[in-house]
Design a protein around this motif. Sequence first.
Motif, short mmCIF file in Angstrom:
data_model
loop_
_atom_site.label_atom_id
_atom_site.label_comp_id
_atom_site.label_asym_id
_atom_site.label_seq_id
_atom_site.Cartn_x
_atom_site.Cartn_y
_atom_site.Cartn_z
N ILE A 37 -47.95 -80.53 10.22
CA ILE A 37 -48.57 -80.48 11.50
C ILE A 37 -49.09 -78.71 11.72
CG2 ILE A 37 -48.07 -80.50 14.15
CD1 ILE A 37 -47.65 -83.10 12.72
N HIS A 38 -50.14 -78.92 12.31
CA HIS A 38 -51.12 -77.62 12.35
C HIS A 38 -51.41 -77.45 13.81
CE1 HIS A 38 -51.75 -77.22 8.05
NE2 HIS A 38 -51.78 -78.51 7.89
N ARG A 39 -52.05 -78.46 14.52
CA ARG A 39 -52.32 -78.55 15.86
C ARG A 39 -51.53 -79.44 16.60
NH1 ARG A 39 -56.71 -75.13 17.01
NH2 ARG A 39 -57.79 -74.36 15.07
N VAL A 40 -51.13 -79.04 18.04
CA VAL A 40 -50.69 -80.14 18.81
C VAL A 40 -51.40 -79.98 20.44
CG1 VAL A 40 -48.27 -80.64 20.05
CG2 VAL A 40 -48.18 -79.38 17.84
N LEU A 41 -51.60 -81.22 20.74
CA LEU A 41 -52.43 -81.37 22.13
C LEU A 41 -51.33 -81.89 23.13
CD1 LEU A 41 -54.93 -81.23 23.50
CD2 LEU A 41 -55.33 -83.60 22.90
N PHE A 42 -51.06 -81.39 24.16
CA PHE A 42 -50.35 -81.85 25.18
C PHE A 42 -51.45 -82.37 26.51
CE2 PHE A 42 -47.18 -79.14 23.26
CZ PHE A 42 -45.83 -79.73 23.76
N ALA A 43 -50.81 -83.70 26.86
CA ALA A 43 -51.69 -84.54 27.93
C ALA A 43 -50.61 -85.12 28.85
CB ALA A 43 -52.80 -85.18 27.24
N VAL A 44 -51.28 -85.61 29.93
CA VAL A 44 -50.38 -86.46 30.63
C VAL A 44 -50.32 -87.97 30.20
CG1 VAL A 44 -49.98 -87.43 32.89
CG2 VAL A 44 -50.59 -84.93 32.71
N ASP A 45 -51.48 -88.50 29.72
CA ASP A 45 -51.68 -89.96 29.63
C ASP A 45 -52.11 -89.99 28.34
OD1 ASP A 45 -51.38 -91.00 32.27
OD2 ASP A 45 -53.13 -89.72 32.89
N VAL A 50 -57.96 -88.81 25.41
CA VAL A 50 -57.07 -87.89 25.01
C VAL A 50 -57.07 -88.07 23.55
CG1 VAL A 50 -54.61 -87.26 25.01
CG2 VAL A 50 -55.95 -87.44 27.20
N VAL A 51 -57.01 -89.21 22.96
CA VAL A 51 -56.88 -89.13 21.44
C VAL A 51 -58.36 -88.74 20.76
CG1 VAL A 51 -56.70 -90.91 19.73
CG2 VAL A 51 -55.45 -91.31 21.55
N ASP A 52 -59.28 -89.08 21.32
CA ASP A 52 -60.70 -88.50 21.01
C ASP A 52 -60.74 -87.05 21.07
OD1 ASP A 52 -61.52 -91.06 20.61
OD2 ASP A 52 -62.88 -91.16 22.46
N GLU A 53 -60.09 -86.60 22.04
CA GLU A 53 -59.95 -85.00 22.20
C GLU A 53 -59.13 -84.54 21.03
OE1 GLU A 53 -58.71 -81.43 25.36
OE2 GLU A 53 -58.46 -83.44 25.83
N LEU A 61 -50.74 -83.78 16.13
CA LEU A 61 -49.88 -84.41 16.93
C LEU A 61 -50.05 -84.41 18.45
CD1 LEU A 61 -46.84 -85.39 17.78
CD2 LEU A 61 -46.17 -82.70 17.54
N VAL A 62 -50.20 -85.47 19.20
CA VAL A 62 -50.25 -85.54 20.83
C VAL A 62 -48.97 -85.68 21.37
CG1 VAL A 62 -51.16 -86.73 22.46
CG2 VAL A 62 -52.55 -86.44 20.41
N VAL A 63 -48.78 -84.96 22.26
CA VAL A 63 -47.26 -85.21 23.11
C VAL A 63 -48.02 -85.59 24.28
CG1 VAL A 63 -45.38 -84.22 23.97
CG2 VAL A 63 -46.17 -83.50 21.46
N THR A 64 -47.37 -86.68 25.00
CA THR A 64 -47.82 -86.96 26.50
C THR A 64 -46.68 -87.12 27.11
OG1 THR A 64 -47.94 -89.39 25.90
CG2 THR A 64 -49.95 -88.13 25.68
N HIS A 65 -46.65 -87.19 28.53
CA HIS A 65 -45.65 -87.39 29.27
C HIS A 65 -45.64 -88.93 29.57
CE1 HIS A 65 -42.78 -86.73 32.56
NE2 HIS A 65 -43.53 -87.03 33.78
N VAL A 260 -53.60 -77.59 25.55
CA VAL A 260 -53.38 -78.32 26.71
C VAL A 260 -54.86 -79.17 27.12
CG1 VAL A 260 -52.70 -78.53 29.26
CG2 VAL A 260 -51.49 -76.92 27.52
N SER A 261 -54.57 -80.33 27.02
CA SER A 261 -55.79 -81.25 27.72
C SER A 261 -56.05 -80.85 28.85
CB SER A 261 -55.67 -82.61 27.33
OG SER A 261 -56.73 -83.52 27.86
N LYS A 262 -57.22 -80.68 29.33
CA LYS A 262 -57.90 -80.43 30.74
C LYS A 262 -58.71 -81.74 31.19
CE LYS A 262 -57.45 -75.44 30.94
NZ LYS A 262 -56.43 -75.30 29.80
#
Length: 278
Positions: A37-45, A50-53, A61-65, A260-262
């Motif tokens: 794992i080098h980069r991680v993206l946090f998002a709500v959904d 978000v996956v495309d981002e 890695l994507v971590v979502t709420h 963090v996804s905006k």
Amino acid sequence: MPRLSDVISELDALWPPERAEGWDAVGTVCGDPDAEIHRVLFAVDPVREVVDEAKALGAQLVVTHHSLYLRGTTTVAADTFKGRVVHTLIRDGIALHVAHTNADTADPGVSDALAAALDLRVERPLVPDPTDPAGRRGLGRICALDHPETLGAFAARAAARLPATAQGIRLAGAPDALVRTVAVSGGSGDSLFDAVRAAGVDAFLTADLRHHPASEATQHSPLGLVDAAHWATEWPWCEQAAAQLDAISDRLGWDLRVHVSKRVTDPWTAHHSSGAPN
């Protein structure tokens, strides 16, 4: 570089999966435990945007709420939008991890992040976790303002501090009523009215307030209601969670890149008002 299993171990320490509600679906949805794992993206959904981002960022890695499959499924066929998300994640080597109700009640949790976004001073949980002897974990937070302000000014503060959405901020109550104490709960909060009334606060900020519970609440007491978009009340957690992982990365020498996804993934895209009813 850490492996996915290393990162998940740290995330599970922040938000233990056993503290999720029984109906919830948290944890790792997909991903190779041995992948670096080098980069991680946090998002709500966990939605396609978000996956495309994450793909464009080169995140592993994507971590979502919010959960992808909250009620379970019998298929991940790519002709459904959730199935397409799973196929895209796996094909591009991106793992998905969910922290939902286990992040709501954590210390710090989703409502701590919401309170911080509004510059409120957290005093205690709204619904304490009985398993926490320190009395810091639980659902929602009871907060104080540094200086009293009107309900209208507090609603304007929420509109200015939270991410903009089509819904904006709805207000129920006398705009000139003074607010000294506030209960906040990220996400849907109209099941918490009994606890809010028992807390004796002046206002309650949450999301997804329905007509009948809100109407009854305003009849019970002069409690002010500030209703924001669900996504907007939970997005501050992404920044808080990203900062927590950044601190872990620094401590362990991982050199992760945490984002963090905006992207506004609130489902409502426009708001129209017709004025006074006919």
